[in-house]
Write a protein that holds these residues in place. Structure first.
Motif, PDB file in Angstrom:
ATOM      1  N   UNK A   4       0.836  -1.203   0.000  1.00 15.11           N
ATOM      2  CA  UNK A   4       0.000   0.000   0.000  1.00 15.11           C
ATOM      3  C   UNK A   4       0.871   1.252   0.000  1.00 15.11           C
ATOM      4  N   UNK A   5       0.276   2.357  -0.415  1.00 10.49           N
ATOM      5  CA  UNK A   5       0.999   3.632  -0.410  1.00 10.49           C
ATOM      6  C   UNK A   5       1.299   4.100   1.004  1.00 10.49           C
ATOM      7  N   UNK A   6       0.443   3.718   1.948  1.00  9.59           N
ATOM      8  CA  UNK A   6       0.609   4.128   3.338  1.00  9.59           C
ATOM      9  C   UNK A   6      -0.362   3.306   4.184  1.00  9.59           C
ATOM     10  N   UNK A   7      -0.333   3.525   5.486  1.00  9.40           N
ATOM     11  CA  UNK A   7      -1.257   2.890   6.430  1.00  9.40           C
ATOM     12  C   UNK A   7      -1.716   3.951   7.418  1.00  9.40           C
ATOM     13  N   UNK A   8      -2.980   3.849   7.837  1.00 10.33           N
ATOM     14  CA  UNK A   8      -3.520   4.770   8.833  1.00 10.33           C
ATOM     15  C   UNK A   8      -4.298   3.963   9.866  1.00 10.33           C
ATOM     16  N   UNK A   9      -4.348   4.443  11.111  1.00  9.53           N
ATOM     17  CA  UNK A   9      -5.140   3.736  12.119  1.00  9.53           C
ATOM     18  C   UNK A   9      -6.614   3.709  11.721  1.00  9.53           C
ATOM     19  N   UNK A  10      -7.223   2.545  11.806  1.00  6.89           N
ATOM     20  CA  UNK A  10      -8.643   2.402  11.491  1.00  6.89           C
ATOM     21  C   UNK A  10      -9.483   2.446  12.745  1.00  6.89           C
ATOM     22  N   UNK A  11     -10.807   2.475  12.588  1.00  9.37           N
ATOM     23  CA  UNK A  11     -11.699   2.599  13.728  1.00  9.37           C
ATOM     24  C   UNK A  11     -11.870   1.322  14.556  1.00  9.37           C
ATOM     25  N   UNK A  12     -11.343   0.182  14.079  1.00  6.80           N
ATOM     26  CA  UNK A  12     -11.561  -1.082  14.779  1.00  6.80           C
ATOM     27  C   UNK A  12     -10.287  -1.636  15.409  1.00  6.80           C
ATOM     28  N   UNK A  13      -9.337  -0.757  15.706  1.00  6.30           N
ATOM     29  CA  UNK A  13      -8.129  -1.170  16.399  1.00  6.30           C
ATOM     30  C   UNK A  13      -7.060  -1.769  15.511  1.00  6.30           C
ATOM     31  N   UNK A  14      -7.216  -1.667  14.210  1.00  5.81           N
ATOM     32  CA  UNK A  14      -6.190  -2.140  13.284  1.00  5.81           C
ATOM     33  C   UNK A  14      -5.984  -1.068  12.221  1.00  5.81           C
ATOM     34  N   UNK A  15      -4.880  -1.141  11.525  1.00  3.18           N
ATOM     35  CA  UNK A  15      -4.598  -0.164  10.477  1.00  3.18           C
ATOM     36  C   UNK A  15      -5.360  -0.495   9.202  1.00  3.18           C
ATOM     37  N   UNK A  16      -5.592   0.537   8.396  1.00  2.82           N
ATOM     38  CA  UNK A  16      -6.143   0.379   7.058  1.00  2.82           C
ATOM     39  C   UNK A  16      -5.062   0.761   6.058  1.00  2.82           C
ATOM     40  N   UNK A  17      -5.085   0.117   4.902  1.00  2.00           N
ATOM     41  CA  UNK A  17      -4.187   0.486   3.812  1.00  2.00           C
ATOM     42  C   UNK A  17      -4.678   1.782   3.187  1.00  2.00           C
ATOM     43  N   UNK A  18      -3.761   2.478   2.511  1.00  2.30           N
ATOM     44  CA  UNK A  18      -4.086   3.723   1.818  1.00  2.30           C
ATOM     45  C   UNK A  18      -3.625   3.619   0.377  1.00  2.30           C
ATOM     46  N   UNK A  19      -4.484   4.044  -0.555  1.00  5.14           N
ATOM     47  CA  UNK A  19      -4.084   4.194  -1.951  1.00  5.14           C
ATOM     48  C   UNK A  19      -4.203   5.683  -2.287  1.00  5.14           C
TER      49      UNK A  19
END
Length: 107
Positions: free
Chosen positions: A88-103
């Motif tokens: 992924x281009x980046x990662x951000x904290x998600x609302x469920x306690x895990x990171x989300x990928x970013x495009x």
């Protein structure tokens, strides 16, 4: 998990191919992509002959500069496991306690 982008000159969008390689999919029977660009509704990735899962989506480039997403890996037992894109281009904290990928959709 390759993330391939093709920016279009004729439209304000980018064609993004999301792919989950066989090793990353492990023993998943099915892989779904969920993200902001689909209002978090799942899009099924197609399994290729090599065991990889792929889907190509057109994302707008005249809106937000990036979108969050992740994958749902469905095991043979029917269990849903969430995973991020290894490339992924980046990662951000998600609302469920895990990171989300970013495009990122800008050049």
């Amino acid at each position: 998990m390759p993330l391939i982008k093709q920016f279009l000159k004729s439209k304000p969008e980018v064609k993004v191919t999301f792919a989950v390689e066989k090793v990353a999919a492990a023993d998943a029977e099915q892989v779904r992509l969920i993200g902001e660009f689909t209002q978090w509704q799942p899009v099924e990735l197609k399994r290729t002959k090599s065991g990889e899962f792929k889907a190509t989506l057109s994302l707008p480039t005249d809106g937000p500069e990036s979108f969050e997403y992740c994958y749902q890996l469905i095991t043979p037992e029917g269990e849903t496991v969430y995973d991020n894109d290894w490339e992924a281009d980046d990662y951000v904290p998600g609302p469920f306690g895990r990171d989300n990928s970013v495009v990122r959709v800008n050049q």
